[in-house]
Structures are given as structure tokens and as C-alpha cells.
Write an enzyme that holds these catalytic residues in place. Structure first.
Site, short mmCIF file in Angstrom:
data_model
loop_
_atom_site.label_atom_id
_atom_site.label_comp_id
_atom_site.label_asym_id
_atom_site.label_seq_id
_atom_site.Cartn_x
_atom_site.Cartn_y
_atom_site.Cartn_z
N LYS A 30 -5.76 -1.33 2.16
CA LYS A 30 -5.98 -2.55 2.94
C LYS A 30 -5.01 -2.58 4.11
CE LYS A 30 -1.97 -4.70 1.83
NZ LYS A 30 -0.94 -5.07 2.81
N PRO B 72 -0.97 6.87 1.47
CA PRO B 72 0.47 7.15 1.36
C PRO B 72 1.18 6.10 0.51
CG PRO B 72 -0.08 6.36 3.57
CD PRO B 72 -1.38 6.62 2.87
N ILE B 73 2.24 6.54 -0.16
CA ILE B 73 3.01 5.69 -1.08
C ILE B 73 4.04 4.89 -0.29
CG2 ILE B 73 4.55 5.71 -3.08
CD1 ILE B 73 3.28 8.45 -3.78
N GLY B 74 4.26 3.64 -0.71
CA GLY B 74 5.28 2.81 -0.07
C GLY B 74 5.02 2.59 1.39
N GLY C 228 2.82 -0.06 2.79
CA GLY C 228 2.29 -1.34 3.23
C GLY C 228 0.78 -1.38 3.21
N GLY D 7 -1.11 1.35 -4.60
CA GLY D 7 -0.86 1.13 -6.03
C GLY D 7 -1.62 -0.07 -6.57
N SER E 49 -4.41 -1.29 -5.31
CA SER E 49 -5.81 -0.90 -5.32
C SER E 49 -6.13 -0.07 -6.56
CB SER E 49 -6.14 -0.10 -4.06
OG SER E 49 -7.48 0.33 -4.06
N ASP F 92 -1.16 -9.00 -5.01
CA ASP F 92 -2.29 -8.63 -4.18
C ASP F 92 -3.37 -7.85 -4.94
OD1 ASP F 92 -0.81 -6.34 -4.45
OD2 ASP F 92 -0.56 -5.96 -2.30
#
Length: 311
Positions: free
Chosen positions: A16, A100-102, A104, A108, A110, A142
Site C-alpha cells: 500500500k 521491501p522490508i521496513g 513504509g 508484513g 499485508s 493497518d
């Protein structure tokens, strides 16, 4: 324990971006009251689910940077669903990671929502939408958004959702320095220290802000004379402390056909919007090497009308 058949379920788990992120204030429970517009984009992870009758949750992934143990949101979601449904089945889960991790982009979250949706089907639980959203809200603010998907107004901590009706077809370019990540908790803490002096208790103000976003949020996102308005309060903190975010925003602002640009969530991923996916693809083709030389990974994608989907 009765054995179930062993179908393999595959799910697309999209990222997102935030088209509006307003921090109204800090609540007495320690969370922040938010007013947001979140939009799914077609940068996606993929998950596969298969029954195991050992009563175990086994997670594997092609990403070496992820924990695959009980602290992973996928495993947490699966265990929560098992406990809530009082069943003993397990699941073998494979995650193909593209988000990509971390970053924004809430990959995770999702994945957590995709796990609830996927295992609800795999285990034949038939839990309704409201139950899945309630479970999701206990895992993260979220995650309920991803149960619903598309484009949503998000209030409260992010768990109070109102569907928006739009047919935006913007193209998106994303930039992220692969060596940089941002702590969401730390970003909110820094924002709170600078801008939230007291606990929020003005319900009328909260409702007025919500009403304004309901009434005007989509209008601010309509293409009109190459002017779009995107607000992200957290950008005030991150941009000033993170050179890679500041530079990414500058690089995006200089793209010839960029309509607007912003940071997503707590960063550090930044994005630019274009009138359509074809325009965005042309811009990325022309600039991808330049972005790489500046230290950024880049992606091109578009808006999704729906969120998590079976494939």
C-alpha cells in the site's frame, strides 16, 4: 483429528501507499489518532498455503532477511486463527517476497491479512468478514485495511475503515535505498514529542477532520491542471533526519511528468504519481540507471481496485 484434503492455495498480497496521513494527536491509550487514505498498489508478495496434519505452522521464504519464527506476523496470524477457531490443523506456508522490508509499504501487514484470508479458506472455517477484521485489528493497526483492500479512509489507529469509490488509474514510481529502514514506532514517538503536547480529548475536532477527509479527500487526489495534494505528517520528521528520503523526494520531483510526490507511511520509501502506468513506465525506463547510481531500488506499478486476491 480428521484429515483434510491437501489443496494448495495461492494468494497475491499487495503493498500500500498512503495518499493522506494526518496525525490528529496522541490518545490516552498511547496510540495516535489518525486520518488516512490508503491505496493498494500492484507491488505484491505471493503466499502459498497447504494443509499439514501435524498441527504445526511451518513458514519458509525466499527472503533471507526475514525471521520465520513465532515473531513473524504470518506465524502470529496463523496461530491466532487456530486458537480462535479451536482447530488442530497446521499449515505449510511459503512466502515469495517482493515488497521491501521496513519500507513504509506495509508488506508484513499485508502478509498477515493474506494469512487470515488464506487459512480461513484452507481450513474451511467460513469466518465472516467482520470476524477476520476483528482478528486482524488485534495483530496490527493497518492489517484490517488489507482485509478490505482497494482504497479506504482509515481512522482511529487505522482500523476504522470506510470504503472510497474511485477509479484512479495513476501510474506509480517507488524509490527506496535498500540500506535504509525506518522504525515506525520511533517516527511516531519523534512526531509526538515535537507536535503532540497533550493527550487528545477533543471529539468534535476529530469528527470535523474525519468529515473533511470524507468530503474532500478524493477531490484532492483528482488530476487537475497537474496539481494533486498529498499530505503525510510523518514526512516532517523523517525527511529532516534522513538524507536518503530527502534526496528521493528531490529526484522524484524533477521527473518530467510527475504529478505529485510524497513519502509512504513512516518511510523511507517515496513515490511519485503519473497520469497512467504507461507514462510511469517510460519515466522509469529513462531514469532507472540514474536511480541505481544514486543508490536507490526502483519499481513501477499502478493502483489496485481490490486488495488481497486468490490466484
Amino acid at each position: 483429528m480428521q484429515d483434510l484434503a491437501k489443496p494448495k492455495i495461492k494468494i497475491k498480497s499487495p503493498a500500500k501507499i498512503n495518499l493522506h496521513l494526518e496525525v490528529i494527536g496522541k490518545r490516552e491509550d498511547g496510540f495516535h489518532e489518525l486520518a488516512m487514505i490508503m491505496q493498494n498498489i500492484d507491488l505484491s508478495d505471493y503466499l502459498e498455503f497447504e494443509i499439514n496434519n501435524e498441527g504445526l505452522i511451518k513458514l519458509e521464504s525466499d527472503c533471507n532477511d526475514l525471521s520465520l519464527s513465532d515473531d513473524n506476523l504470518i506465524v502470529k496470524s496463523a496461530n491466532l486463527l487456530r486458537k480462535n477457531s479451536n482447530i488442530n490443523y497446521g499449515a505449510n506456508i511459503f512466502l515469495r517476497k517482493n515488497i521491501p522490508i521496513g519500507a513504509g509499504l506495509a508488506g508484513g501487514s499485508s502478509n498477515a491479512a493474506a494469512t487470515l484470508i488464506g487459512l480461513n479458506k484452507l481450513w474451511n472455517l467460513d469466518l465472516d468478514h467482520g470476524t477476520l477484521c476483528s482478528l486482524a485489528s488485534t495483530l496490527g493497526s493497518d492489517i484490517p485495511f488489507f482485509i478490505n483492500g482497494g482504497i479506504q479512509l482509515c481512522f482511529g489507529r487505522g482500523e476504522i475503515l470506510e470504503k472510497l469509490d474511485s477509479n484512479f488509474e495513476y501510474g506509480v514510481i517507488l524509490l527506496k535505498n535498500p540500506n535504509v529502514s525506518v522504525s515506525t514506532a520511533e517516527t511516531y514517538k519523534k512526531y509526538s514529542n515535537r507536535f503532540c503536547d497533550n493527550h487528545l480529548n477533543d471529539r468534535k475536532m476529530i469528527e470535523n477532520i474525519r468529515k473533511n477527509l470524507r468530503d474532500n479527500g478524493l477531490n484532492k487526489l483528482n488530476f487537475d491542471n497537474q496539481h494533486l495534494f498529498i499530505k503525510n505528517d510523518l514526512q516532517l520528521v523523517v525527511e529532516n533526519e534522513n538524507d536518503s528520503v530527502k534526496q528521493a523526494l528531490y529526484l522524484l520531483s524533477k521527473l518530467e511528468n510527475c504529478l505529485t510526490f510524497s513519502m509512504s507511511g513512516s518511510g523511507p520509501t517515496c513515490f511519485a504519481l503519473f497520469k497512467d502506468i504507461e507514462t510511469a513506465k517510460k519515466e522509469l525506463t529513462a531514469n532507472s540507471k540514474f536511480f541505481k547510481d544514486k543508490g536507490y531500488d526502483s519499481w513501477v506499478c499502478t493502483f489496485l481496485e481490490k486488495g488481497i486476491t486468490f490466484i
